[in-house]
Design an enzyme around this catalytic site. Structure first.
Site, mmCIF file in Angstrom:
data_model
loop_
_atom_site.group_PDB
_atom_site.id
_atom_site.type_symbol
_atom_site.label_atom_id
_atom_site.label_comp_id
_atom_site.label_asym_id
_atom_site.label_seq_id
_atom_site.Cartn_x
_atom_site.Cartn_y
_atom_site.Cartn_z
ATOM 1 N N HIS A 197 4.826 0.132 0.405
ATOM 2 C CA HIS A 197 5.531 -0.687 1.393
ATOM 3 C C HIS A 197 4.625 -1.816 1.876
ATOM 4 O O HIS A 197 3.400 -1.781 1.697
ATOM 5 C CB HIS A 197 6.064 0.155 2.557
ATOM 6 C CG HIS A 197 5.014 0.922 3.298
ATOM 7 N ND1 HIS A 197 4.369 2.023 2.772
ATOM 8 C CD2 HIS A 197 4.476 0.742 4.523
ATOM 9 C CE1 HIS A 197 3.501 2.489 3.635
ATOM 10 N NE2 HIS A 197 3.541 1.731 4.712
ATOM 11 N N HIS A 251 0.828 -1.206 0.000
ATOM 12 C CA HIS A 251 0.000 0.000 0.000
ATOM 13 C C HIS A 251 0.857 1.248 0.000
ATOM 14 O O HIS A 251 2.068 1.201 0.232
ATOM 15 C CB HIS A 251 -0.936 0.017 1.218
ATOM 16 C CG HIS A 251 -0.220 0.140 2.534
ATOM 17 N ND1 HIS A 251 0.539 -0.882 3.070
ATOM 18 C CD2 HIS A 251 -0.120 1.164 3.407
ATOM 19 C CE1 HIS A 251 1.056 -0.494 4.219
ATOM 20 N NE2 HIS A 251 0.670 0.751 4.443
ATOM 21 N N ARG A 273 5.509 5.844 14.505
ATOM 22 C CA ARG A 273 5.429 6.384 13.132
ATOM 23 C C ARG A 273 4.870 7.801 13.122
ATOM 24 O O ARG A 273 3.866 8.081 13.773
ATOM 25 C CB ARG A 273 4.533 5.488 12.262
ATOM 26 C CG ARG A 273 4.690 5.791 10.795
ATOM 27 C CD ARG A 273 3.808 4.920 9.936
ATOM 28 N NE ARG A 273 2.620 5.653 9.549
ATOM 29 C CZ ARG A 273 1.667 5.155 8.764
ATOM 30 N NH1 ARG A 273 1.760 3.933 8.292
ATOM 31 N NH2 ARG A 273 0.623 5.879 8.458
ATOM 32 N N ASP A 278 0.579 4.911 1.919
ATOM 33 C CA ASP A 278 -0.206 5.484 3.020
ATOM 34 C C ASP A 278 -1.127 6.606 2.528
ATOM 35 O O ASP A 278 -0.684 7.525 1.832
ATOM 36 C CB ASP A 278 0.729 6.047 4.098
ATOM 37 C CG ASP A 278 1.449 4.935 4.842
ATOM 38 O OD1 ASP A 278 0.909 3.815 4.917
ATOM 39 O OD2 ASP A 278 2.559 5.195 5.351
HETATM 40 C C1 SIN Z 1 3.027 0.670 8.007
HETATM 41 O O1 SIN Z 1 3.332 1.834 8.227
HETATM 42 O O2 SIN Z 1 2.300 0.344 7.091
HETATM 43 C C2 SIN Z 1 3.636 -0.392 8.899
HETATM 44 C C3 SIN Z 1 5.032 -0.650 8.509
HETATM 45 C C4 SIN Z 1 5.690 -1.651 9.397
HETATM 46 O O3 SIN Z 1 5.169 -1.992 10.467
HETATM 47 O O4 SIN Z 1 6.756 -2.140 9.035
#
Ligand code: SIN
Length: 286
Positions: free
Chosen positions: A264, A112, A280, A114
C-alpha cells in the site's frame, strides 16, 4: 441468517462488504465468512459507515487473528503515536493539539508491506477513518498475487527459491521517515529479516511476489547489479495500473489488507485541505 453481502472493488482483488456492524459483537458464522472473504478478496476488504469506538476496533481486529499489542516494543519510533490506553492502536495523522502530533504524519507515503522487515511479519492491518480532508489523502493498494501470476513462466522459475533482505534502514534512508531515524540508523539496520521473493500465503498457500520498495534492499543470491535491476523491474511491474485499487476514504470507512498479498501507498497530497486522522490496528497470524 447472515446479512453479509459483497461486491468486487477491482477485477482481481478487493471486496466491499455490506451487512456488517462492527459496533456490535459478530456471530461466529459471520466471523468465519469474513475470514474466508479476506482470502477470496486477495487481502483487501472495505466496510463503510462503521462508527466504532477504539474498543470496537480492537475487537473487530481479534476476529481475524491475534491483535498486536507490542507495537511500542517492535517499533519504538511509533511509541508516541499510540492512542492513550490502547497499546494496540497506532494513529496516522497530520493533526496536532497544542503542537503535539496526534499521530504519525506521512506514514507509509511510499510502496511497502507492513513489517516485512520483522522475522514474523504481521498478516494484516486495519484502518478506521476518523477525520478526513475535503479532498486527497487516498490510499493505494496493490495485488501481489495478480502481479506474480502475470510474470512469465521463466521469470517465475528464476525468482522461486530466491531470498531478499528487508530492512527498516532502507525506509530510514530513503523515505519521509529519514527525520525520525536521524541518529538512529544503527537501530534501523538491526530491524531486518530475510524473506522469500515468492511467498506462499501462510493460510491459502497462494504464491505472491513479496518484495517492496520501502523495505527490500537486496536479493541475496544475485550480484548487487543484478539485484538492483531485478528489484527495479519487480517494483515497476507490481505497481502497474491493472494491479491497483485507489481508495478514496469516506468518514468511518474501515479498510483492511493482507501484508502477504498487498502493498500500500498513502498519498500525502491533502495537507492544504484539512486534517486526516486514522486509527490503525495490526493482525498477527494466529
Ligand atoms: C500506513 O499504514 O502505511 C498508512 C496508510 C495511510 O495513512 O493511508
Amino acid at each position: 441468517m447472515s446479512e453479509i453481502k459483497y461486491r468486487p472493488l477491482t477485477p482481481t482483488f478487493g471486496m466491499e462488504i455490506t451487512g456488517v456492524d462492527f459496533s456490535k459483537e459478530l456471530a461466529s458464522d459471520d466471523i468465519a465468512l469474513l475470514k474466508q472473504l479476506w482470502i477470496d478478496a486477495s487481502g483487501m476488504l472495505l466496510f463503510r459507515d462503521q462508527n466504532i469506538t477504539p474498543a470496537d476496533h480492537v475487537r473487530l481486529t481479534s476476529y481475524f487473528g491475534k491483535v498486536q499489542d507490542d507495537i511500542a516494543i517492535q517499533a519504538p519510533v511509533l511509541a508516541h503515536y499510540l492512542l492513550d490506553g490502547y497499546p494496540e492502536i497506532y494513529r496516522v495523522s497530520n493533526k496536532k493539539i497544542d503542537g503535539k502530533p496526534l499521530g504519525r504524519e506521512d506514514a507509509g507515503t511510499y510502496w511497502h508491506s507492513d513489517g516485512s522487515w520483522m522475522q514474523q511479519a504481521p498478516r494484516g492491518s486495519i484502518l478506521h477513518a476518523i477525520e478526513l480532508p475535503s479532498v486527497g489523502g487516498d490510499t493505494i493498494f496493490n495485488d501481489m498475487g495478480a502481479a506474480y501470476d502475470a510474470l512469465s513462466e521463466p521469470m517465475r522459475t528464476m525468482l522461486d527459491g530466491l531470498t531478499a533482505m528487508h530492512t527498516v534502514l532502507k525506509a530510514a534512508l530513503e523515505s519521509s521517515y529519514a527525520k525520525e531515524y536521524a541518529g538512529k540508523l544503527d537501530q534501523a539496520a538491526q530491524k531486518s529479516a530475510t524473506k522469500p521473493v515468492i511467498l506462499r500465503h501462510p493460510v491459502s498457500g497462494r504464491p505472491a511476489l513479496y518484495v517492496n520498495p520501502g523495505f527490500t534492499s537486496r536479493i541475496l543470491e544475485l550480484s548487487a547489479a543484478e539485484s538492483d535491476a531485478v528489484l527495479k523491474m519487480l517494483f515497476e511491474h507490481s505497481t502497474r495500473p491493472e494491479f491497483l485499487y485507489r481508495h478514496q476514504w469516506r468518514l468511518h470507512d474501515v479498510a483492511m489488507w493482507d501484508n502477504f498479498t498487498n502493498m500500500h501507498f498513502a498519498v500525502a497530497n491533502y495537507k492544504a485541505h484539512g486534517w486526516r486522522l486514522l486509527n490503525r490496528t495490526t493482525v498477527l497470524l494466529d
